[in-house]
Design a protein around this motif. Structure first.
Motif, short mmCIF file in Angstrom:
data_model
loop_
_atom_site.label_atom_id
_atom_site.label_comp_id
_atom_site.label_asym_id
_atom_site.label_seq_id
_atom_site.Cartn_x
_atom_site.Cartn_y
_atom_site.Cartn_z
N GLU A 30 -47.33 -24.57 7.27
CA GLU A 30 -46.40 -23.45 7.45
C GLU A 30 -46.12 -23.18 8.93
N ARG A 66 -40.59 -26.33 7.28
CA ARG A 66 -41.91 -26.94 7.12
C ARG A 66 -41.76 -28.42 7.48
N SER A 68 -44.43 -20.80 2.15
CA SER A 68 -43.66 -22.04 1.96
C SER A 68 -42.81 -22.03 0.69
N LEU A 69 -42.23 -20.87 0.40
CA LEU A 69 -41.30 -20.79 -0.72
C LEU A 69 -39.99 -21.46 -0.32
N PRO A 70 -39.52 -22.45 -1.09
CA PRO A 70 -38.24 -23.08 -0.75
C PRO A 70 -37.11 -22.04 -0.73
N ASP A 112 -41.73 -17.31 4.07
CA ASP A 112 -42.94 -16.61 3.64
C ASP A 112 -42.49 -15.26 3.10
N LEU A 171 -47.70 -22.54 -1.52
CA LEU A 171 -47.05 -23.72 -2.08
C LEU A 171 -47.32 -24.93 -1.19
N ASP A 205 -44.49 -29.09 -3.48
CA ASP A 205 -43.81 -27.98 -4.16
C ASP A 205 -42.51 -27.63 -3.44
N ALA A 206 -42.58 -27.55 -2.11
CA ALA A 206 -41.40 -27.17 -1.33
C ALA A 206 -40.31 -28.22 -1.45
N CYS A 244 -38.08 -23.21 4.48
CA CYS A 244 -38.93 -22.36 3.63
C CYS A 244 -38.94 -20.93 4.15
N ALA A 294 -38.60 -28.00 -4.66
CA ALA A 294 -38.02 -26.67 -4.90
C ALA A 294 -38.60 -26.03 -6.16
#
Length: 301
Positions: A238, A80, A56-58, A256, A29, A33-34, A254, A37
């Motif tokens: 990241e 991040r 980097s997933l919120p 991983d 992401l 994107d982060a 974020c 969300a």
């Protein structure tokens, strides 16, 4: 988007003790994107794929992604970090801590003295300049711990060089080299996408570490980027790190995330990763409690 063999590393700091490979679809992401969300789009898995590696997933979307038939394992949580490039350089300096400002000033003065009285920072932007940068930075990169311990040195393959030149032709690449007495000691390469400057490849000669060339070069790069006046953010990408925390103005929390098929081998891998990461977290707490940071740093490197 196809699966590739990715190493799941068991690491102590920068040092990899061993790794387990899995065929994973990497879903990376962006900073945008982060910040928004956004949920990642997960392509169908090939029959031989083990799962997904999402970066980097919120954190706000962790629950929405982690459900389902796949095994979910959070490998790391981090901020991040990024720098707002719309504020102006003076405002950026004012946003940094007093200790950071005085420390950078002191380091820059020390490095300038070692370089004949003035900093020698060289900038690269056009295709010809970027090609020349790569030829120099490539050799410097081979000396860095990023290359020796992380396998994360400046890529040398023709495809990467061509990508750099393509970006430079679109005015979407920035690079810097810092010299001491005509010797390159630190480099920074950043592609630019939609106004976001990305912290992609960085390194310094370990023989000059006492002069803090990476920190000095970072600040000179920021000076140039603010002067450009056409960028929105500087994205540290990241992962955590003191350098990132020191220079950043903002951040988004974020994680991983691994999403793996529920096979026996994948269950064993997740159990091993969980036990190892838990042990490392306890060791870190012990180091902090006993004040053994210097010893721990030597072990990590």
């Amino acid at each position: 988007m196809s699966a590739t063999r990715l190493p799941l590393r068991f690491q102590v700091g920068a040092r990899t003790l061993f790794a387990v490979e899995r065929r994973l679809v990497r879903v990376a992401l962006s900073l945008d994107d982060a910040l928004a969300a956004r949920l990642p789009t997960l392509p169908p898995l090939d029959r031989d794929a083990d799962g997904y590696a999402i970066t980097s997933l919120p954190i706000a979307q962790l629950g929405a992604v982690a459900g389902g038939a796949l095994i979910a394992f959070v490998r790391q949580r981090y901020t991040r970090h990024f720098i707002d490039l719309t504020t102006g350089y003076d405002a950026y300096l004012a946003a940094l801590s007093a200790n950071t400002r005085s420390g950078i000033k002191r380091k820059a003065k020390k490095l300038a003295q070692a370089s004949g009285g003035a900093l020698d920072v060289r900038r690269f932007r056009t295709p010809a300049e970027i090609e020349a940068f790569h030829a120099i930075a490539r050799d410097l990169s081979r000396k860095t711990y990023q290359a020796k311990l992380l396998g994360g040195g400046l890529p040398e393959d023709a495809r990467f060089v061509q990508a750099m030149l393509t970006l430079a032709a679109a005015d979407a690449a920035r690079a810097w080299l810092l010299y001491v007495e005509e010797q390159p000691v630190a480099y920074l390469y950043c592609p630019v996408e939609h106004g976001t400057v990305r912290y992609d490849h960085v390194g310094h000669d370990p023989d000059f570490a006492d002069l803090s060339p990476g920190s000095v070069l970072q600040m000179e790069a920021m000076r140039d980027l603010f002067a450009d006046g056409c960028h929105h953010r500087f994205d540290f990408t990241e992962g955590e790190g003191q350098h990132k925390r020191q220079f950043a103005t903002d951040g988004v929390v974020c994680a991983d995330l691994l999403l793996l098929r529920p096979t026996l081998g994948n269950r064993a891998t997740v159990a091993a990763l969980g036990a190892f990461d838990g042990g490392m977290a306890q060791a870190k707490q012990l180091v902090n409690r006993l004040g053994l940071h210097a010893i721990a740093k030597r072990i990590r490197r």
